[in-house]
Design an enzyme around this catalytic site. Sequence first.
Site, short mmCIF file in Angstrom:
data_model
loop_
_atom_site.label_atom_id
_atom_site.label_comp_id
_atom_site.label_asym_id
_atom_site.label_seq_id
_atom_site.Cartn_x
_atom_site.Cartn_y
_atom_site.Cartn_z
N HIS A 110 0.88 -1.17 0.00
CA HIS A 110 0.00 0.00 0.00
C HIS A 110 0.92 1.22 0.00
CE1 HIS A 110 -2.33 -2.95 2.44
NE2 HIS A 110 -3.41 -2.37 2.00
N ASP A 143 2.36 1.95 3.33
CA ASP A 143 3.32 0.99 3.89
C ASP A 143 4.73 1.44 3.55
OD1 ASP A 143 1.06 -0.54 4.13
OD2 ASP A 143 1.58 -1.92 2.50
C1 XLS Z 1 -7.67 -6.76 4.61
C2 XLS Z 1 -7.17 -7.00 3.29
C3 XLS Z 1 -6.00 -6.10 2.87
C4 XLS Z 1 -5.84 -6.10 1.38
C5 XLS Z 1 -4.98 -5.01 0.85
O1 XLS Z 1 -8.41 -7.55 5.16
O2 XLS Z 1 -6.84 -8.34 3.15
O3 XLS Z 1 -4.84 -6.47 3.52
O4 XLS Z 1 -5.32 -7.32 0.94
O5 XLS Z 1 -5.54 -3.76 1.05
#
Ligand code: XLS
Length: 447
Positions: free
Chosen positions: A109, A112
Amino acid sequence: MTDYFVGKKEYFPGIGKIKYEGEESDNPLAFKYYDPERIVGKKKMKDHLRFAVAYWHSFCADGADPFGAATHPHPWIVDAHSPMEAADHKIEAAFEFFTKLGVEWYAFHDRDMAPEGDTPLESEKNLQVLVAKAKVLQKETGVKLLWGTANLFNHPRFMNGAATNPEFAVVALAARQVKAAIDATIELDGQGYTFWGGREGYMSLLNTDLKREKEHLARFLSTARDYARKQGFKGAFYIEPKPMEPTKHQYDYDVETVAGFLRAYHLDNDFKVNIEANHAELAGHDFAHELETAASLGIFGSVDANRGEPRNGWDTDQFPNSYYETALAMYAILKAGGFTTGGLNFDAKIRRNSVDLSDLFEAHIGGMDAFAVGLEIAQRIIDDDSIGSFVRKRYASFDTGDGARFEKGELDLTALAALGSEYGKIGITSGKQEYLENVINQYLFGL
Ligand code: XLS
Ligand code: NI
Ligand code: NI
């Protein structure tokens, strides 16, 4: 790929390149089944599985939970004097980890990788600095970007949603963030761009205009798609279904719901699904159910490889370890033709009390081994055609004659009804479920 760490600091000292040592090995830091270069079917194991490390869980999550403080002493953060310096150390640690583990893909993200600034412009600049560094590291190590995404759920401004927020100003800010995250994904040659509907859903129907929110979501996705395509993005867009958490009801509930939404708004040419095992479970589905449903609808894209805790009703995001589940998942994936732009992204985190630096390696090694076993089993099932031939025979009455005419739409109800003239033994055919389950178990034990 070369062994890589930038020289300033080694963040995982004492751990070298993880090697395949085979099932006799008792080295916890070695693969027992994942042998990247091994040919399975027509491809190398690594090209079937396309493992990716999730930046957020492995380098950002710190073990904090609603009941307690952080427990993971990330060495890439403790000696940093500013958020940007911490981000710089973190990306070096991340690429050291990717290369030592031998994973060729990662996913991230925006937040991140780079910290949020005081203004949207500052946030974008921070991201650009880190993206420039990621580009160099990708080139040096051969590690590639599976997909990028924007975090539209963490900041308080998104408490009422992002694209579905009742305030237009928030929708516009979310768009600004997505635009920058798309630019970053293109710059890093990402194979995909993911929309997980963070807080796109509702907590209460009493304060929600459901129709407008869903229309806004569709409008938002279309504009993002149009922008990315105009910028030359050729990759896949993924919607990641999840039925609940953090909202009470997430609009992207499950694969079937997403498919209906994509078709209703003519998004199905560009968008596929990124299926997460734990989300399938929260929706009351088997992981393989979601995979097969996506394949049947032509929208299978990528996978967030993790597992839930069946007795908990939340997204525990544990590393996958069940051979049964990975075998059925890989069988579904191989039947769907395997990955093109997608891969197996470990959207999984080590537990709060897993505080050794080696835990992160052991977690990934176990997950990779589990999928390697699943792949081997799935390939054998396909090569033997043991289950496939059974299923084909089960539907054989539609292959020729009136059954085939029915499939083609050549029979109206009167003509169809006229063919239904016998009772007798019709329909009394075993589904052989127990036999088929036994066949799977036989493969699992290698007999
Ligand atoms: C949350 C999601 C998230 C997505 C990415 O539950 O799994 O981690 O994979 O935004
Ligand atoms: Ni996920
Ligand atoms: Ni999740």
